[in-house]
Design an enzyme around this catalytic site. Structure first.
Site, PDB file in Angstrom:
ATOM      1  N   PHE A  69       0.190  -0.930  -0.407  1.00  0.00           N
ATOM      2  CA  PHE A  69      -0.160  -0.435  -0.148  1.00  0.00           C
ATOM      3  C   PHE A  69       0.965   1.415  -0.026  1.00  0.00           C
ATOM      4  O   PHE A  69       0.609   2.030   0.560  1.00  0.00           O
ATOM      5  CB  PHE A  69      -1.435  -0.099   0.866  1.00  0.00           C
ATOM      6  CG  PHE A  69      -2.166  -0.708   0.982  1.00  0.00           C
ATOM      7  CD1 PHE A  69      -2.612  -1.600  -0.595  1.00  0.00           C
ATOM      8  CD2 PHE A  69      -2.941  -1.345   2.016  1.00  0.00           C
ATOM      9  CE1 PHE A  69      -3.688  -2.419  -0.033  1.00  0.00           C
ATOM     10  CE2 PHE A  69      -4.275  -1.960   2.321  1.00  0.00           C
ATOM     11  CZ  PHE A  69      -4.486  -2.546   0.864  1.00  0.00           C
ATOM     12  N   ASP A 309      -0.861  -9.887  -3.899  1.00  0.00           N
ATOM     13  CA  ASP A 309       0.903  -8.988  -3.635  1.00  0.00           C
ATOM     14  C   ASP A 309       0.186  -7.819  -4.704  1.00  0.00           C
ATOM     15  O   ASP A 309       0.787  -6.923  -6.036  1.00  0.00           O
ATOM     16  CB  ASP A 309       1.755  -9.469  -5.522  1.00  0.00           C
ATOM     17  CG  ASP A 309       3.299  -8.857  -4.648  1.00  0.00           C
ATOM     18  OD1 ASP A 309       3.181  -8.514  -4.174  1.00  0.00           O
ATOM     19  OD2 ASP A 309       3.820  -9.378  -5.945  1.00  0.00           O
TER      20      ASP A 309
HETATM   21  O1  DOR Z   1       6.152  -6.781  -9.092  1.00  0.00           O
HETATM   22  C1  DOR Z   1       6.475  -6.147  -7.966  1.00  0.00           C
HETATM   23  N1  DOR Z   1       6.046  -5.158  -7.294  1.00  0.00           N
HETATM   24  N2  DOR Z   1       6.671  -7.527  -7.703  1.00  0.00           N
HETATM   25  C2  DOR Z   1       7.499  -7.115  -5.443  1.00  0.00           C
HETATM   26  O2  DOR Z   1       8.507  -7.940  -5.259  1.00  0.00           O
HETATM   27  C3  DOR Z   1       7.056  -5.619  -5.556  1.00  0.00           C
HETATM   28  C4  DOR Z   1       6.454  -4.937  -6.078  1.00  0.00           C
HETATM   29  C5  DOR Z   1       5.717  -3.488  -5.920  1.00  0.00           C
HETATM   30  O3  DOR Z   1       6.211  -3.341  -4.478  1.00  0.00           O
HETATM   31  O4  DOR Z   1       6.259  -3.099  -6.648  1.00  0.00           O
END
Ligand code: DOR
Length: 449
Positions: A69, A309
């Site tokens: 976030f 994620d």
């Molecule tokens: O694709 C990703 N975005 N993988 C991650 O490990 C971090 C995340 C991000 O915080 O944007």
């Protein structure tokens, strides 16, 4: 004869006429709530308020064990209020938030700051991961004890933000400090650096070529060896290759894992031509064959949990030519719809989904009073219409980043209501109530009063 609960006064709330997913099966019954807890299941008793759940299914609250976030540091993309609003609109009652903010969540002060920011602003329950660094490696055992933390998170490969523990010696120090399950982003930094030239300017389809299977497998193999050596449990986040799942299956005494809805839904063949950099994430979306391999392993009893994620980046940043474009896609609001759609298409049972989104997180992380509909547990409910057919549209999305790779997707199964400790925060697509979210409590750190 129906069981009539003993009661100390009337219940606050009754959820009537719904199909209730209990630990031992789905039953048409009434769930009662008093003082934020489930107070009775079944029977007829007075309640101050009733919600009619005819035609609806009542699940234990859905927990998303991986979101990003962006507060503090990139609130223009998301903050704790907007991210958690998206969560409850998607039927999610709690999130574990990741430490790659600015500053990183790697000190007691940063954890306290996030908890203070969350208080009165977050719509759902929450816990914050602490990021391991070379500076705090030996203090991780103390940091993971802070109330409101989900434990330690390690980035073995560079992703969004500055957190990185790429060397075995440092990783071993992290694993030797503390007891709780350590969450791992498993991509091998050395291999990532060696293969930078695999990236093709302007072609996001080269992302999984650069960050290939071996990049993920090598990191997972290394961390499992170190986990074995140090006697520490690890949780491999967002697994993308069947080979890693096979390895994890051979190490179930020390390893748990997560899959994401997007890796179970998207394929490279479709996603990169259609979505370009919007489909770019770490670890990457891979081939349809990989996706089917993930489903194979899901039916073999892996993973333990599903996490979105959720990684909101602005459309402006995403419109940069690959590889200048950032990795990540939003997902907290679409986690449950996508998975309900898979249930509707018989790819997994509703019971298995509930295990992945409620009971699994509770069991793995030792959440206090969460994860099942049972008397004495928190009255967190995700109420869904399993039959509703609808299309994900932009105007439904609440993330500040304002987009989803799944707009236009036709879905069967819809979140209808979200209740947190008996308080209704979402109904039929609208926020109701206030941001009531509280920190999750964990067996490992909770001191019962
Ligand atoms: O694709 C990703 N975005 N993988 C991650 O490990 C971090 C995340 C991000 O915080 O944007």
């Amino acid at each position: 004869m129906a069981f009539t609960p003993s009661s100390s006064g009337p219940h606050d709330l009754a959820l009537k006429n719904g199909s209730v997913v209990l630990p031992d099966g789905t039953v048409n019954t009434t769930v009662y709530v008093r003082a934020g807890l489930v107070s009775a299941i079944g029977g007829e008793a007075p309640a101050a308020r009733t919600i009619d759940c005819t035609g609806l299914t009542i699940l234990p609250g859905v927990i998303d064990t991986q979101v990003h976030f962006r507060e503090p540091g990139a609130e223009e993309n998301e903050d704790l209020a907007t991210g958690s609003r998206a969560a409850v609109l998607g039927g999610v009652t709690g999130v574990f938030e990741m430490p790659n903010t600015k500053p990183t969540t790697s000190t007691p002060e940063a954890v306290a700051d996030k908890l203070a920011r969350a208080n009165g602003r977050m719509w759902c329950e929450h816990a914050f991961y602490v990021g391991a660094t070379s500076d705090n490696a030996d203090e991780c055992g103390t940091l993971e004890q802070l109330p409101g933390t989900a434990g330690i998170k390690v980035f073995m490969g560079s992703s969004t933000g500055s957190l990185l523990v790429s060397e075995d010696a440092m990783l071993e120090r992290v694993l030797r400090s503390g007891q709780r399950r350590v969450a791992i982003h498993a991509e091998d930094e050395t291999r990532l650096k060696e293969r930078l030239d695999e990236r093709v300017e302007g072609d996001a389809a080269s992302h999984p070529v650069w960050r290939d299977d071996e990049t993920a497998l090598r990191a997972t193999r290394r961390v499992l060896a170190l986990a074995r050596k140090t006697g520490r449990r690890v949780h491999i986040l967002h697994v993308t290759t069947p080979a890693e799942l096979e390895l994890i299956a051979a190490n179930r005494d020390i390893a748990s894992c997560e899959l994401t809805p997007q890796h179970l839904t998207m394929s490279a063949e479709d996603a990169y031509p259609r979505l370009g950099t919007l489909a770019q994430m770490n670890p990457p979306i891979r081939s349809a064959a990989h996706r089917e391999g993930l489903w194979h392993w899901l039916h073999q009893g892996l993973p333990d949990v599903i996490g979105s994620d959720h990684a909101p980046h602005s459309l402006e940043a995403k419109s940069r030519a690959y590889p200048a474009s950032p990795s990540g896609m939003p997902g907290v609001q679409t986690l449950l719809p996508l998975m309900l759609n898979h249930v509707a298409h018989h790819r997994l049972s509703l019971r298995r989904l509930v295990d992945l989104t409620s009971a699994g997180p509770q069991r793995l992380f030792g959440l206090v009073r969460k994860g099942r509909i049972a008397v004495g547990y928190d009255a967190d409910f995700t109420i869904v219409d399993l039959k509703a057919r609808w299309t994900i549209k932009e105007d439904w999305l609440a993330s500040r980043c304002g987009w989803s790779p799944f707009t236009g997707e036709e879905i069967t199964g819809r979140p209808i209501g979200t209740l947190i400790r008996g308080q209704q925060v979402m109904w039929e697509g609208s926020l109701t109530g206030t941001p009531v979210g509280q920190p999750f409590r964990f067996d490992a750190t909770d001191r019962p009063a």
